[in-house]
Write a protein that holds these residues in place. Structure first.
Motif, PDB file in Angstrom:
ATOM      1  N   GLY A  28       0.765  -1.238   0.000  1.00 34.25           N
ATOM      2  CA  GLY A  28       0.000   0.000   0.000  1.00 34.25           C
ATOM      3  C   GLY A  28       0.795   1.287   0.000  1.00 34.25           C
ATOM      4  O   GLY A  28       0.203   2.375   0.034  1.00 34.25           O
ATOM      5  N   HIS A  29       2.127   1.202  -0.038  1.00 35.33           N
ATOM      6  CA  HIS A  29       2.916   2.428  -0.041  1.00 35.33           C
ATOM      7  C   HIS A  29       2.975   3.025  -1.448  1.00 35.33           C
ATOM      8  O   HIS A  29       2.988   2.308  -2.447  1.00 35.33           O
ATOM      9  CB  HIS A  29       4.341   2.165   0.454  1.00 35.33           C
ATOM     10  N   GLU A  30       3.015   4.337  -1.511  1.00 32.73           N
ATOM     11  CA  GLU A  30       3.155   5.062  -2.771  1.00 32.73           C
ATOM     12  C   GLU A  30       4.629   5.422  -2.942  1.00 32.73           C
ATOM     13  O   GLU A  30       5.264   5.923  -2.017  1.00 32.73           O
ATOM     14  CB  GLU A  30       2.314   6.336  -2.740  1.00 32.73           C
ATOM     15  N   VAL A  31       5.164   5.160  -4.135  1.00 30.99           N
ATOM     16  CA  VAL A  31       6.570   5.446  -4.400  1.00 30.99           C
ATOM     17  C   VAL A  31       6.675   6.355  -5.618  1.00 30.99           C
ATOM     18  O   VAL A  31       6.089   6.075  -6.670  1.00 30.99           O
ATOM     19  CB  VAL A  31       7.386   4.156  -4.637  1.00 30.99           C
ATOM     20  N   ILE A  32       7.431   7.441  -5.461  1.00 29.91           N
ATOM     21  CA  ILE A  32       7.664   8.390  -6.548  1.00 29.91           C
ATOM     22  C   ILE A  32       9.167   8.524  -6.765  1.00 29.91           C
ATOM     23  O   ILE A  32       9.921   8.788  -5.817  1.00 29.91           O
ATOM     24  CB  ILE A  32       7.072   9.774  -6.227  1.00 29.91           C
ATOM     25  N   LEU A  33       9.601   8.313  -7.993  1.00 28.05           N
ATOM     26  CA  LEU A  33      10.987   8.585  -8.368  1.00 28.05           C
ATOM     27  C   LEU A  33      11.050   9.939  -9.054  1.00 28.05           C
ATOM     28  O   LEU A  33      10.321  10.185 -10.013  1.00 28.05           O
ATOM     29  CB  LEU A  33      11.522   7.513  -9.319  1.00 28.05           C
ATOM     30  N   VAL A  34      11.926  10.814  -8.563  1.00 32.44           N
ATOM     31  CA  VAL A  34      12.181  12.103  -9.195  1.00 32.44           C
ATOM     32  C   VAL A  34      13.564  12.060  -9.816  1.00 32.44           C
ATOM     33  O   VAL A  34      14.558  11.789  -9.129  1.00 32.44           O
ATOM     34  CB  VAL A  34      12.114  13.252  -8.164  1.00 32.44           C
ATOM     35  N   SER A  35      13.640  12.297 -11.124  1.00 29.41           N
ATOM     36  CA  SER A  35      14.938  12.266 -11.809  1.00 29.41           C
ATOM     37  C   SER A  35      14.882  13.203 -13.010  1.00 29.41           C
ATOM     38  O   SER A  35      13.834  13.327 -13.649  1.00 29.41           O
ATOM     39  CB  SER A  35      15.258  10.841 -12.276  1.00 29.41           C
ATOM     40  N   PRO A  36      15.989  13.869 -13.338  1.00 28.55           N
ATOM     41  CA  PRO A  36      15.978  14.776 -14.490  1.00 28.55           C
ATOM     42  C   PRO A  36      15.833  14.065 -15.826  1.00 28.55           C
ATOM     43  O   PRO A  36      15.504  14.704 -16.834  1.00 28.55           O
ATOM     44  CB  PRO A  36      17.350  15.467 -14.412  1.00 28.55           C
ATOM     45  N   ASP A  37      16.083  12.751 -15.856  1.00 27.88           N
ATOM     46  CA  ASP A  37      16.069  12.014 -17.113  1.00 27.88           C
ATOM     47  C   ASP A  37      15.455  10.650 -16.880  1.00 27.88           C
ATOM     48  O   ASP A  37      15.546  10.098 -15.786  1.00 27.88           O
ATOM     49  CB  ASP A  37      17.497  11.857 -17.646  1.00 27.88           C
ATOM     50  N   GLU A  38      14.830  10.106 -17.916  1.00 29.33           N
ATOM     51  CA  GLU A  38      14.232   8.779 -17.786  1.00 29.33           C
ATOM     52  C   GLU A  38      15.273   7.675 -17.770  1.00 29.33           C
ATOM     53  O   GLU A  38      14.988   6.540 -17.406  1.00 29.33           O
ATOM     54  CB  GLU A  38      13.232   8.532 -18.918  1.00 29.33           C
ATOM     55  N   TYR A  39      16.496   8.005 -18.168  1.00 25.15           N
ATOM     56  CA  TYR A  39      17.601   7.051 -18.140  1.00 25.15           C
ATOM     57  C   TYR A  39      18.624   7.460 -17.078  1.00 25.15           C
ATOM     58  O   TYR A  39      18.841   8.647 -16.830  1.00 25.15           O
ATOM     59  CB  TYR A  39      18.321   6.985 -19.484  1.00 25.15           C
ATOM     60  N   HIS A  40      19.280   6.439 -16.503  1.00 26.86           N
ATOM     61  CA  HIS A  40      20.451   6.681 -15.666  1.00 26.86           C
ATOM     62  C   HIS A  40      21.626   5.953 -16.298  1.00 26.86           C
ATOM     63  O   HIS A  40      21.516   4.767 -16.631  1.00 26.86           O
ATOM     64  CB  HIS A  40      20.247   6.176 -14.235  1.00 26.86           C
ATOM     65  N   TYR A  41      22.744   6.655 -16.452  1.00 27.70           N
ATOM     66  CA  TYR A  41      23.927   6.089 -17.091  1.00 27.70           C
ATOM     67  C   TYR A  41      24.917   5.635 -16.028  1.00 27.70           C
ATOM     68  O   TYR A  41      25.184   6.353 -15.058  1.00 27.70           O
ATOM     69  CB  TYR A  41      24.580   7.124 -18.010  1.00 27.70           C
ATOM     70  N   TYR A  42      25.494   4.460 -16.232  1.00 21.17           N
ATOM     71  CA  TYR A  42      26.423   3.858 -15.286  1.00 21.17           C
ATOM     72  C   TYR A  42      27.814   4.449 -15.479  1.00 21.17           C
ATOM     73  O   TYR A  42      28.440   4.277 -16.531  1.00 21.17           O
ATOM     74  CB  TYR A  42      26.436   2.347 -15.490  1.00 21.17           C
ATOM     75  N   SER A  43      28.301   5.145 -14.459  1.00 23.71           N
ATOM     76  CA  SER A  43      29.555   5.881 -14.585  1.00 23.71           C
ATOM     77  C   SER A  43      30.761   4.968 -14.797  1.00 23.71           C
ATOM     78  O   SER A  43      31.741   5.373 -15.433  1.00 23.71           O
ATOM     79  CB  SER A  43      29.782   6.754 -13.348  1.00 23.71           C
ATOM     80  N   GLY A  44      30.722   3.742 -14.287  1.00 24.73           N
ATOM     81  CA  GLY A  44      31.848   2.836 -14.422  1.00 24.73           C
ATOM     82  C   GLY A  44      32.163   2.471 -15.862  1.00 24.73           C
ATOM     83  O   GLY A  44      33.290   2.058 -16.170  1.00 24.73           O
ATOM     84  N   MET A  45      31.176   2.635 -16.748  1.00 17.13           N
ATOM     85  CA  MET A  45      31.390   2.325 -18.160  1.00 17.13           C
ATOM     86  C   MET A  45      31.477   3.583 -19.016  1.00 17.13           C
ATOM     87  O   MET A  45      31.549   3.509 -20.240  1.00 17.13           O
ATOM     88  CB  MET A  45      30.263   1.408 -18.662  1.00 17.13           C
ATOM     89  N   GLY A  46      31.492   4.752 -18.361  1.00 12.24           N
ATOM     90  CA  GLY A  46      31.546   6.013 -19.087  1.00 12.24           C
ATOM     91  C   GLY A  46      32.776   6.160 -19.974  1.00 12.24           C
ATOM     92  O   GLY A  46      32.655   6.532 -21.151  1.00 12.24           O
ATOM     93  N   PRO A  47      33.989   5.886 -19.455  1.00 17.21           N
ATOM     94  CA  PRO A  47      35.162   5.996 -20.331  1.00 17.21           C
ATOM     95  C   PRO A  47      35.087   5.057 -21.532  1.00 17.21           C
ATOM     96  O   PRO A  47      35.508   5.422 -22.633  1.00 17.21           O
ATOM     97  CB  PRO A  47      36.316   5.627 -19.391  1.00 17.21           C
ATOM     98  N   GLY A  48      34.556   3.848 -21.345  1.00 14.93           N
ATOM     99  CA  GLY A  48      34.385   2.927 -22.464  1.00 14.93           C
ATOM    100  C   GLY A  48      33.379   3.435 -23.475  1.00 14.93           C
ATOM    101  O   GLY A  48      33.504   3.186 -24.682  1.00 14.93           O
ATOM    102  N   LEU A  49      32.379   4.165 -23.006  1.00 12.42           N
ATOM    103  CA  LEU A  49      31.420   4.812 -23.898  1.00 12.42           C
ATOM    104  C   LEU A  49      32.123   5.887 -24.726  1.00 12.42           C
ATOM    105  O   LEU A  49      31.908   5.996 -25.940  1.00 12.42           O
ATOM    106  CB  LEU A  49      30.293   5.424 -23.066  1.00 12.42           C
ATOM    107  N   LEU A  50      32.984   6.666 -24.084  1.00 13.20           N
ATOM    108  CA  LEU A  50      33.753   7.690 -24.780  1.00 13.20           C
ATOM    109  C   LEU A  50      34.655   7.073 -25.840  1.00 13.20           C
ATOM    110  O   LEU A  50      34.768   7.583 -26.961  1.00 13.20           O
ATOM    111  CB  LEU A  50      34.591   8.473 -23.763  1.00 13.20           C
ATOM    112  N   GLY A  51      35.279   5.948 -25.514  1.00  8.76           N
ATOM    113  CA  GLY A  51      36.215   5.325 -26.440  1.00  8.76           C
ATOM    114  C   GLY A  51      35.579   4.460 -27.502  1.00  8.76           C
ATOM    115  O   GLY A  51      36.263   4.020 -28.430  1.00  8.76           O
ATOM    116  N   GLY A  52      34.280   4.191 -27.383  1.00  3.36           N
ATOM    117  CA  GLY A  52      33.591   3.401 -28.402  1.00  3.36           C
ATOM    118  C   GLY A  52      33.459   1.931 -28.080  1.00  3.36           C
ATOM    119  O   GLY A  52      32.946   1.159 -28.901  1.00  3.36           O
ATOM    120  N   MET A  53      33.886   1.523 -26.900  1.00  2.00           N
ATOM    121  CA  MET A  53      33.738   0.118 -26.507  1.00  2.00           C
ATOM    122  C   MET A  53      32.266  -0.231 -26.277  1.00  2.00           C
ATOM    123  O   MET A  53      31.846  -1.368 -26.508  1.00  2.00           O
ATOM    124  CB  MET A  53      34.555  -0.144 -25.247  1.00  2.00           C
ATOM    125  N   TYR A  54      31.487   0.767 -25.814  1.00  4.23           N
ATOM    126  CA  TYR A  54      30.076   0.542 -25.511  1.00  4.23           C
ATOM    127  C   TYR A  54      29.214   1.548 -26.261  1.00  4.23           C
ATOM    128  O   TYR A  54      29.648   2.670 -26.543  1.00  4.23           O
ATOM    129  CB  TYR A  54      29.815   0.701 -24.009  1.00  4.23           C
TER     130      TYR A  54
END
Length: 374
Positions: A28-54
């Motif tokens: 019966g609890h109500e839960v609200i998520l507040v976030s600026p974006d509908e996606y959250h990006y995982y920081s641990g893979m950020g450099p690989g995203l920059l380099g094109g691995m992901y």
């Protein structure tokens, strides 16, 4: 009667709560998520995203759908103000949300507080991670035009190391001439053992990077960085990988904050000044002992925070968070198919270390990437 839980931020430390949201909603609890974006990006893979691995789809969670599919509400917005005495959160667009329990996972940010930084359209911060997608595209535009590329990386810590290595890897893959200059502050990778520092320096230097120690960034002119010793570096693309700072909303809220500027929490991840407020990840200061701002602690906090949020709503006893050993596994992606691994004083650079990092990161993604991210 059910109560209202507001999750401020869809980051790592809220993953277990969002994935297991039905244990809140079915009673019966109500839960609200507040976030600026509908996606959250995982920081641990950020450099690989920059380099094109992901790809972007590989490193993000569809937090809006994750919550909505499990009976919660998603509100797109950023927290402007917390009013703990009246138990309200006010968003930047004027929305006003009351709560019985509030959990803070609003993360940290890379400050753009260098003179001239806000006027530059070729500067990208390592947080939010989405900025690295734009940085990659900008770098590729120069490479595809055959323009000799000058890239500036500001920051001599792990983020600066991984970004510099992955930019070099991107240029190596696409055959583009690039010079990467790293403004490292007093000492590149200076807080790490000498073996890690040497492995990092040897790798970047061998690949043509310039590591500038003993100088800091002072300000920006048009396509030019002015350093603390008066020297100047021209650049086409700049990456800000300097130390993170806390969102101003935390200190402005009247909550007790710690020496790092995060909300001060006790052994239950509970605000020491307001018992109905909890938090985790980069935006907290853990009162029992200082914690590094690394993802491993957010992952460890996940199940305890989830339990304690439900327990607080139901007025049950809280669990104690044990941070575990501070000698956690270190893995730094160098962008050339290798990584630096360090554990228990042993360090090496090897392709198998990169395979291990990739396996660990993808395993974490598989556990929580449950809502149509790809």
């Amino acid at each position: 009667m059910g109560k209202r839980l507001v999750l401020a931020g869809g980051g790592h430390v809220h993953m277990s709560a969002m994935k297991g949201l039905e244990q809140f909603t079915r009673v019966g609890h109500e839960v609200i998520l507040v976030s600026p974006d509908e996606y959250h990006y995982y920081s641990g893979m950020g450099p690989g995203l920059l380099g094109g691995m992901y790809r972007a789809e590989d490193v993000r969670f569809h937090v809006a759908r994750m919550v909505q599919d499990r009976g919660g509400q998603f509100v797109r917005g950023a927290v402007e103000r917390i009013e703990p005495d009246s138990r309200r959160v006010v968003l930047k667009d004027g929305q006003d949300l009351s709560y019985d329990v509030l959990s803070l996972n609003v993360g940290s940010r890379v400050p753009l507080n260098f003179p001239g930084a806000e006027d530059a359209d070729n500067l990208f911060a390592v947080k939010p991670i989405q900025e690295l997608v734009a940085a990659r595209q900008k770098i590729l535009e120069f490479i595809h035009k055959g323009i000799p590329l000058q890239v500036l990386v500001v920051g001599g810590g792990p983020a600066g190391l991984e970004c510099a290595g992955n930019i070099l890897g991107l240029a190596e893959e696409h055959g583009g001439p690039v010079v990467v200059s790293v403004v490292a502050g007093s000492r590149f990778m200076g807080r790490f053992p000498s073996r890690i520092r040497r492995l990092a320096l040897d790798n970047l230097s061998r690949r043509g990077a310039r590591i500038l120690e003993g100088v800091r960034l002072d300000r920006f002119n048009t396509n030019q960085a002015v350093l603390s010793d008066g020297s100047r570096i021209a650049f086409h693309v700049g990456i800000l990988a300097v130390g993170v700072s806390m969102p101003e909303v935390l200190a402005d809220s009247g909550l007790d904050c710690g020496p790092g500027g995060g909300v001060l929490v006790n052994e239950h991840l509970q605000s020491v000044s307001h018992a109905e407020i909890f938090g985790g990840g980069d935006c907290i200061d853990f009162q029992p002992s200082p914690l590094d701002k690394v993802g491993v602690y957010a992952v460890r906090e996940n199940p305890v925070l989830t339990h304690n949020l439900l327990a607080a709503l139901d007025r049950r006893p809280l669990q104690t968070f044990d941070p575990g050993t501070p000698d956690y596994l270190l893995l730094f992606n160098l962008g050339d198919g290798t990584a630096i691994l360090s554990k228990h004083g042993f360090s090496l650079r090897h392709g198998l270390a990169m395979k291990l990092k990739d396996y660990i990161d993808r395993k974490f993604m598989r556990e929580f990437q449950v809502s149509g991210e790809v």
